[in-house]
Enzyme design. Structure first.
Site, mmCIF file in Angstrom:
data_model
loop_
_atom_site.group_PDB
_atom_site.id
_atom_site.type_symbol
_atom_site.label_atom_id
_atom_site.label_comp_id
_atom_site.label_asym_id
_atom_site.label_seq_id
_atom_site.Cartn_x
_atom_site.Cartn_y
_atom_site.Cartn_z
ATOM 1 N N MET A 1 0.840 -1.207 0.000
ATOM 2 C CA MET A 1 0.000 0.000 0.000
ATOM 3 C C MET A 1 0.868 1.247 0.000
ATOM 4 S SD MET A 1 -3.280 0.863 2.411
ATOM 5 C CE MET A 1 -2.446 0.600 3.953
ATOM 6 N N CYS A 2 1.685 1.446 1.019
ATOM 7 C CA CYS A 2 2.676 2.519 1.098
ATOM 8 C C CYS A 2 2.052 3.918 1.223
ATOM 9 C CB CYS A 2 3.631 2.507 -0.087
ATOM 10 S SG CYS A 2 4.538 0.952 -0.260
ATOM 11 N N GLY A 3 2.812 4.802 1.839
ATOM 12 C CA GLY A 3 2.413 6.194 1.965
ATOM 13 C C GLY A 3 3.540 7.089 1.510
#
Length: 292
Positions: A1-3
Site C-alpha cells: 500500500m505505502c504512503g
C-alpha cells in the site's frame, strides 16, 4: 500500500521547520507503511562541495581515513561525507577499494537521504529528522507486499546528483527499462522497480530534459500504475499515471506546496485551513522550482 509525502517551501522563514513538519507527515502515514521508512532533505549545502550519504557500520573513522578535507556527520546507521567537488571520484574510488561494505545511497550538493527498517516514527527519530532544516523534502512509508522487508527496498531512491524519488504503485516494464538504461551508464543497486523509475528520470535529466519534461515523457515510457513524488536540487514535482488508482492529495498556500497519500498527512501544516486543497489530476505534471 505505502504512503508518500512531500513538502516544498516557498517561504524561507519556514526552512528551520522543514524537518519537524516532514516528520509529522511521515508519522501520520505509518499505517500505510509500517515496515520501513525513508526521507530526503534538501539543506543549505556548501558552495563547491559535494555530499555523499552512506549506509553501513563502523562509520566513525571513515572520514579521517579518506583525508583531511573530508567532513563527516554520523546519524545512526548513516554517514554524510562532505568534500570538495573535484574529489568525488577519488572519494568513491577509496570507498570501493577500502570499504566495499558501505553503500552510497545519495549524492549531490544539497541532498541528504536516510532510510531504514522500522516504524516511521522510530526511523525519523533515529536520524533526527525533526531537527533538520531545508527548502524541500520527500518521504515514504513502506508496506512490503512484493518483496522482503529490507533497508535496500526502502524509499527514496536516488540515481542522480541531487535527485530522488518516492513511488506508490507498481511498474510492469521495469525489467525492460533496466536493460535499456544500464548501457547508458545508469547503475542500479537493488531489484526494486522504484529504483528503475528513479534511474529513468536521472537519465532524462542528464540528457537535458527539465524535470517537468522528464515526467511528461514518463507517462508514455513507464508502464503500470504509479504516483511519483520527485525532488531535485531546486525542484519538486508530482505526477500520477493516467488511471490514478492510488490516492493522492495536495495543498498549496503562498508559503508551501504539500503532497500526501491522504489528507490527514497534511492537517498539521501551518495555515492548512486556508490552503487550496485538491486531488492532482491523472497524467498531469505538477512542478515547482525554488527561487535562485
Amino acid at each position: 500500500m505505502c504512503g508518500i509525502v512531500g513538502l516544498f517551501l516557498k517561504d524561507s522563514a519556514l526552512e528551520p521547520q522543514l524537518g519537524s513538519l516532514l516528520a509529522g507527515m511521515l508519522e501520520v502515514m505509518s499505517d500505510r507503511g509500517p515496515d520501513s521508512a525513508g526521507f530526503a532533505v534538501y539543506g543549505a549545502g556548501d558552495p563547491g562541495r559535494i555530499k555523499l550519504t552512506i549506509r553501513g557500520a563502523d562509520l566513525d573513522s571513515v572520514a579521517t581515513a579518506i583525508g583531511s578535507e573530508v567532513g563527516a556527520v554520523v546519524r545512526d546507521s548513516h554517514l554524510v561525507l562532505s568534500f570538495p567537488g573535484d574529489q568525488e571520484q577519488q572519494v568513491r574510488a577509496w570507498l570501493a577499494a577500502e570499504r566495499p561494505d558501505l553503500v552510497v545511497i545519495g549524492a549531490g550538493q544539497r541532498i541528504e537521504l536516510y532510510k531504514e527498517v522500522g516504524r516511521p516514527a522510530d526511523v525519523t527519530s533515529r536520524f533526527g529528522l525533526a531537527g533538520m532544516a531545508g527548502t524541500h523534502g520527500i518521504g515514504h512509508t513502506r508496506m512490503a507486499t512484493e518483496s522482503a522487508v529490507t533497508t535496500d527496498g526502502a524509499h527514496p531512491f536516488s540515481t542522480g546528483a541531487d535527485q530522488c524519488l518516492v513511488h506508490n504503485g507498481s511498474l510492469s516494464n521495469h525489467r525492460s527499462l533496466r536493460r535499456m538504461l544500464e548501457p547508458q551508464g545508469i547503475a542500479f543497486a537493488t531489484d526494486n522497480d522504484s529504483e528503475v523509475a528513479a534511474g529513468y528520470l536521472a537519465w532524462k535529466l542528464r540528457e537535458g530534459s527539465t524535470l517537468a519534461e522528464a515526467l511528461e515523457d514518463s507517462l508514455g515510457d513507464l508502464d503500470g500504475f504509479f504516483t511519483l513524488v520527485v525532488g531535485t536540487e531546486g525542484g519538486f514535482a508530482v505526477v500520477r499515471d493516467p488511471i490514478s488508482c492510488k490516492p493522492a492529495v495536495m495543498a498549496e498556500t503562498d508559503r508551501y506546496v504539500a503532497f500526501g497519500s491522504e489528507y490527514r498527512a497534511l492537517v498539521g501544516l501551518p495555515g492548512i485551513e486556508h490552503a487550496r486543497v485538491f486531488e492532482p489530476e491523472p497524467a498531469r505534471v505538477y512542478a515547482w522550482e525554488r527561487a535562485r
